[in-house]
Design a protein around this motif. Structure first.
Motif, PDB file in Angstrom:
ATOM      1  N   HIS A  17      63.655  19.235   6.900  1.00 59.96           N
ATOM      2  CA  HIS A  17      64.627  18.696   6.328  1.00 59.96           C
ATOM      3  C   HIS A  17      64.953  19.806   5.451  1.00 59.96           C
ATOM      4  N   GLN A  48      68.714  21.881   5.685  1.00 58.12           N
ATOM      5  CA  GLN A  48      69.816  21.860   4.585  1.00 58.12           C
ATOM      6  C   GLN A  48      70.123  23.281   4.357  1.00 58.12           C
ATOM      7  N   ARG A  65      70.581  11.887   9.576  1.00 58.35           N
ATOM      8  CA  ARG A  65      71.428  12.553   8.647  1.00 58.35           C
ATOM      9  C   ARG A  65      71.885  13.746   8.909  1.00 58.35           C
ATOM     10  N   TYR A  66      71.556  14.480   9.929  1.00 58.28           N
ATOM     11  CA  TYR A  66      72.197  15.832  10.358  1.00 58.28           C
ATOM     12  C   TYR A  66      72.843  15.911  11.696  1.00 58.28           C
ATOM     13  N   SER A  90      64.986  10.144  10.774  1.00 56.20           N
ATOM     14  CA  SER A  90      65.301  10.496   9.451  1.00 56.20           C
ATOM     15  C   SER A  90      66.354  11.955   9.689  1.00 56.20           C
ATOM     16  N   ILE A  91      65.837  12.849  10.631  1.00 55.79           N
ATOM     17  CA  ILE A  91      66.750  14.052  10.945  1.00 55.79           C
ATOM     18  C   ILE A  91      68.030  13.689  11.586  1.00 55.79           C
ATOM     19  N   TYR A 105      57.970  17.801   9.025  1.00 57.85           N
ATOM     20  CA  TYR A 105      59.480  17.327   8.875  1.00 57.85           C
ATOM     21  C   TYR A 105      59.856  17.514   7.427  1.00 57.85           C
TER      22      TYR A 105
END
Ligand SMILES: Cc1cc2nc3c(=O)[nH]c(=O)nc-3n(C[C@H](O)[C@H](O)[C@H](O)COP(=O)(O)O)c2cc1C
Length: 446
Positions: A154, A158, A231-232, A227-228, A150
């Motif tokens: 991230h 990005q 955020r995205y 969390s992925i 993970y």
């Protein structure tokens, strides 16, 4: 939920045959369809006729399972095939899976943006971590632990988004008279260095009609994945069996977006569904029994434990007895059990209960279009889904049947669009513009 919000449909493009294991042996199916891109285009056009927002291609680049009797369950190469499909369609989007574990971010950024440009803004990237050892072996690698996978994910996402934004929107001058092709000040390196991956950039591809591909993700709702997603992701491809499970998972995804400073409506939660459209439930079950390969026999012994009762193999073709039904209860260990019990209580034999798809990868609907529309509407209105990715039992006729028998009912009920909202995937998913990194997440300047 706002009154005019419409549900989104996508179609899983697994292998060209269908969700039933024996679909490749159906008399109306060409067994060589795996390599026939014209068939993929035909199936995509059928979905486009039904105003589907996207095709979803999972990707497990490995030969898995019993391929002596079953297909490979993957497109040959999703991005290359979708490039051909883009030329044969006009509005439907393409959410293609690309591994953050084994692909270099520069390759991912380049290939997905090229697809986005040549499809005029219809590409999406399902950014997943890969946890399959046989896929890892094809890259000569081993599966790293979750934390590392993970962290790399991230960094990859990005860098990919950084590369997508590295060609500024007005960088391409194309001024023949002034002899200026690109403004070099607007095409600058990104120089991003992570712990696992890095890229200098820039990427030599201009913005598409939707700016850049839409990011999706999929998997189980671990804190790592959330969390992925938070955020995205603009889309979350899910695998859940009950409304309660889906609502809870959708809330987790929406909360993750909130925690990341985003509006939760920016992430569309899209569980899977498998479909058999037929004039009656009986005809649908017969079709499934005919083309399920050996999975019905393999699954039958699991039904008893799911219902907490013994079912003797001699009685697989008889409805459960009143005594069995009285003592049956849904196993708390398998979320599919309650549905299996409800189907058994309708009086079907164990074989028919299994043929309903009660032990399948996703909830399965069998029968007339109205039953499918009822299922989708119930989940949608319960806040369990923003849309669905469906896999027809057999692509060759199953997608047309769905478009002819289910879509008009959804449209009549006012919960499904009668036309595309626009020509890009972003418009058809109703998700916001984004170009380059999201400054809310990374602190990057626009
Ligand atoms: C609906 C769904 C679709 C998925 N599609 C893919 C895929 O196409 N390719 C892939 O490598 N993994 C796919 N995955 C697997 C996940 O991305 C992830 O690797 C897996 O759930 C293991 O989770 P972990 O990495 O959090 O341990 C999918 C998972 C789900 C639930």
């Amino acid at each position: 939920m706002t009154a005019n919000k419409k549900l989104i449909l996508g179609m899983g493009m697994i292998d060209g045959y269908g969700g039933l294991h024996g679909a490749w042996r159906a008399p109306h199916v060409d067994p060589a369809i795996y390599t026939d891109v014209d068939a993929t285009v035909r199936h995509a056009r059928a979905a486009e006729r039904g105003k589907f927002a996207f095709l979803f291609t999972p990707d497990f680049p490995a030969v898995r399972g019993d391929v002596e009797q079953n297909p490979i369950s993957n497109l040959m190469d999703p991005l290359i095939e979708l490039t051909a499909v883009a030329r044969g369609t006009t509005n439907i989007g393409f959410v293609a899976t690309g591994s953050t574990t084994f692909q270099e971010p520069f390759n991912t950024a380049r290939q997905f943006k090229a697809l986005d440009v040549l499809s005029h803004g219809r590409a999406g990237w399902n950014a997943v971590t890969t946890s399959s050892p046989i896929v890892a072996a094809n890259y000569g690698r081993q599966i790293a632990d979750r934390g590392e996978r993970y962290q790399r994910a991230h960094e990859v996402i990005q860098i990919v988004q950084g590369l997508w934004g590295s060609w500024q929107k007005d960088a391409w001058i194309k001024d023949q008279a002034a002899n200026r092709f690109i403004d070099p000040a607007k095409l600058q390196p990104i120089n991003m260095q992570g712990q696992y991956v890095a890229s200098r950039g820039p990427l030599g591809i201009p913005p598409s009609e939707q700016g850049q591909p839409v990011v999706f993700t999929s998997g189980g709702p671990s804190p790592h994945l959330l969390s992925i997603a938070g955020r995205y992701a603009s889309g979350f491809i899910a695998e859940v069996w009950t409304i309660e499970e889906a609502r809870a998972q959708r809330e987790l995804v929406r909360n993750a977006a909130r925690d990341a400073g985003r509006d939760p409506d920016e992430v569309k939660y899209i569980p899977g569904i498998m479909t058999t459209v037929a004039p009656t439930v009986r005809e649908g079950l017969d079709r499934r029994l005919k083309y399920s390969g050996d999975v019905i026999d393999a699954r039958l012994p699991h039904l008893g434990p799911m219902l907490g009762i013994e079912i003797h193999p001699d009685r697989f073709d008889e409805p459960l007895t009143p005594q069995q039904l009285a003592s049956a209860h849904a196993s708390p260990r398998d979320p599919r059990s309650a549905n299996a019990l409800a189907v058994a209580r309708q009086g079907w034999s164990p074989r028919d209960v299994i043929a309903h798809g009660v032990i399948d990868f996703h909830p399965t609907v069998v029968g007339p279009g109205k039953l499918h529309a009822d299922h989708l509407q119930e989940w949608f209105e319960a806040g369990a889904a923003d849309g669905f990715w469906m896999t027809p039992d057999i692509y060759e006729d199953g997608i047309d049947d769905f478009v002819d028998e289910v879509v008009p009912i959804l449209q009549e009920r006012g919960i499904y669009p009668t036309d595309y909202a626009g020509s890009t995937l972003r418009e058809n998913l109703c998700v916001p513009e984004q170009y380059g990194l999201d400054p809310r997440i990374t602190g990057a300047e626009d």
